[in-house]
Write a protein that holds these residues in place. Sequence first.
Motif, short mmCIF file in Angstrom:
data_model
loop_
_atom_site.label_atom_id
_atom_site.label_comp_id
_atom_site.label_asym_id
_atom_site.label_seq_id
_atom_site.Cartn_x
_atom_site.Cartn_y
_atom_site.Cartn_z
N ALA A 1 39.83 -6.18 7.31
CA ALA A 1 38.71 -5.45 6.71
C ALA A 1 38.21 -4.41 7.70
O ALA A 1 38.45 -4.50 8.91
N THR A 2 37.52 -3.41 7.17
CA THR A 2 36.99 -2.35 8.03
C THR A 2 35.47 -2.27 8.00
O THR A 2 34.86 -1.96 9.01
N THR A 3 34.85 -2.55 6.85
CA THR A 3 33.40 -2.40 6.74
C THR A 3 32.84 -3.37 5.69
O THR A 3 33.45 -3.57 4.64
N LEU A 4 31.68 -3.95 6.01
CA LEU A 4 30.94 -4.77 5.05
C LEU A 4 29.71 -3.97 4.60
O LEU A 4 28.94 -3.50 5.44
N TYR A 5 29.56 -3.81 3.29
CA TYR A 5 28.42 -3.09 2.73
C TYR A 5 27.44 -4.08 2.10
O TYR A 5 27.84 -4.93 1.30
N ILE A 6 26.17 -3.94 2.45
CA ILE A 6 25.11 -4.76 1.88
C ILE A 6 24.07 -3.83 1.27
O ILE A 6 23.57 -2.91 1.93
N ALA A 7 23.77 -4.07 -0.02
CA ALA A 7 22.76 -3.23 -0.67
C ALA A 7 21.37 -3.60 -0.15
O ALA A 7 21.06 -4.77 0.09
N ALA A 8 20.53 -2.59 0.01
CA ALA A 8 19.17 -2.81 0.51
C ALA A 8 18.34 -3.57 -0.52
O ALA A 8 18.54 -3.44 -1.74
N LEU A 9 17.43 -4.39 -0.03
CA LEU A 9 16.43 -5.08 -0.85
C LEU A 9 17.03 -6.11 -1.81
O LEU A 9 16.41 -6.43 -2.84
N ILE A 10 18.21 -6.66 -1.49
CA ILE A 10 18.75 -7.71 -2.35
C ILE A 10 18.27 -9.07 -1.83
O ILE A 10 17.82 -9.21 -0.69
N ASP A 11 18.37 -10.06 -2.71
CA ASP A 11 18.02 -11.42 -2.29
C ASP A 11 19.14 -11.97 -1.41
O ASP A 11 20.31 -11.99 -1.80
N ILE A 12 18.81 -12.41 -0.23
CA ILE A 12 19.80 -12.91 0.72
C ILE A 12 19.99 -14.41 0.48
O ILE A 12 19.05 -15.20 0.63
N ASP A 13 21.21 -14.81 0.11
CA ASP A 13 21.51 -16.23 -0.05
C ASP A 13 22.51 -16.66 1.02
O ASP A 13 22.87 -15.88 1.91
N ASP A 14 23.00 -17.89 0.93
CA ASP A 14 23.91 -18.42 1.96
C ASP A 14 25.21 -17.63 2.04
O ASP A 14 25.77 -17.45 3.13
N ARG A 15 25.69 -17.15 0.89
CA ARG A 15 26.95 -16.41 0.88
C ARG A 15 26.80 -15.08 1.62
O ARG A 15 27.70 -14.67 2.38
N VAL A 16 25.68 -14.41 1.40
CA VAL A 16 25.45 -13.13 2.08
C VAL A 16 25.28 -13.38 3.59
O VAL A 16 25.82 -12.64 4.42
N ARG A 17 24.53 -14.41 3.94
CA ARG A 17 24.34 -14.71 5.37
C ARG A 17 25.68 -15.01 6.04
O ARG A 17 25.94 -14.53 7.15
N GLU A 18 26.51 -15.81 5.38
CA GLU A 18 27.80 -16.15 5.97
C GLU A 18 28.69 -14.92 6.09
O GLU A 18 29.41 -14.75 7.09
N SER A 19 28.64 -14.06 5.08
CA SER A 19 29.43 -12.83 5.13
C SER A 19 29.03 -11.97 6.33
O SER A 19 29.89 -11.44 7.06
N ILE A 20 27.73 -11.82 6.52
CA ILE A 20 27.25 -11.01 7.65
C ILE A 20 27.67 -11.66 8.98
O ILE A 20 28.11 -10.97 9.91
N THR A 21 27.55 -12.99 9.05
CA THR A 21 27.93 -13.70 10.29
C THR A 21 29.41 -13.53 10.59
O THR A 21 29.80 -13.20 11.73
#
Length: 334
Positions: free
Chosen positions: A105-125
């Motif tokens: 992968a090259t880049t992870l995109y996260i939309a601003a002001l979304i609800d952060i759940d466990d999946r999003v946290r793990e993706s960022i980590t």
Amino acid sequence: MAGGKGGGLGGRGNKSGSSRKGAMKGSGGQRSKGLEGKGPTPKATERAKHPAAKRAVAATRRTQGTTGGRGTSRPKVPYKANRQISELIAGRNSVVEALRAQIPATTLYIAALIDIDDRVRESITLATQRGLPVLEVTRQEVDRLTDGAIHQGVALQIPQYDYAHPDDLLRLAEDASETPLIAALDGVTDPRNLGAVIRSAAAFGAHGVVIPERRSAGMTAGAWKTSAGAAARIPVAQAGNLTRTLESYQKQGLVVVGLAAGGTMDLAELEAGTDPLVLVIGSEGKGLSRLVQQTCDLTVRIPIAAATESLNAGVAAAIALYEVAQRRQRAGRL
């Protein structure tokens, strides 16, 4: 007064005021030259503004691949598979699973002001641990990047796959001082089947997988995921024409064996399994194409119960590659 000085139509040249038409005195016969013949009428295709000429020019451009205005050469547009650009995986489950599977992968995109759940946290980590850029963008930007797919505010960009050349697989075998074993796919369009074949090829000692450029699954996120990491260890080569690639392998001393329901022998009888080998697997529905089957040196069948019509490409490849690996192990060829 109506006539004025010039005397009507004659203008200055007719001093007598006569309205008689015809060549004037002193014209030098210029009018008669204009009546001389101009030769035969050009063909329609030779007259620039004639529809036939325009059709001829358009046909020439289509054949020669020239640009419209300057006549300079334009290369033929390659098949879409060759122009594959980076792919975007959309959705929280898909993204986190891709990162867990170590898909490039090259880049992870996260939309601003979304609800952060466990999946999003793990993706960022996971992205941060791999050193990937994590960009916060507007939801509209994620919409644009994913072309309107359901993304839940998360998208992962993966790069274009760098396909090997079919001859590279032979060099790998030569460098390892091993007998070449290559899996080739004919008309397999499901990326999951491609991923499964790659996984089996890596497990049973193959030196790579060859796929056609056209009418074939490519190395998408789905293929990467199904390969369970094997795609990072074994190369996938693309063939512009699979039949010609198989013929090239034959000239270099490889035996081309096709899996077919109507094969001339059972897989267990394949003595050529210890030779330099290309194993060709067709699609579940159509099997091997006519030209590919005609190119094969041998065709073999996998005996199955009569109630089962066929096996999918991933399963068939696994069985055949296992059988070849066992035969080579007994012969001390691995």
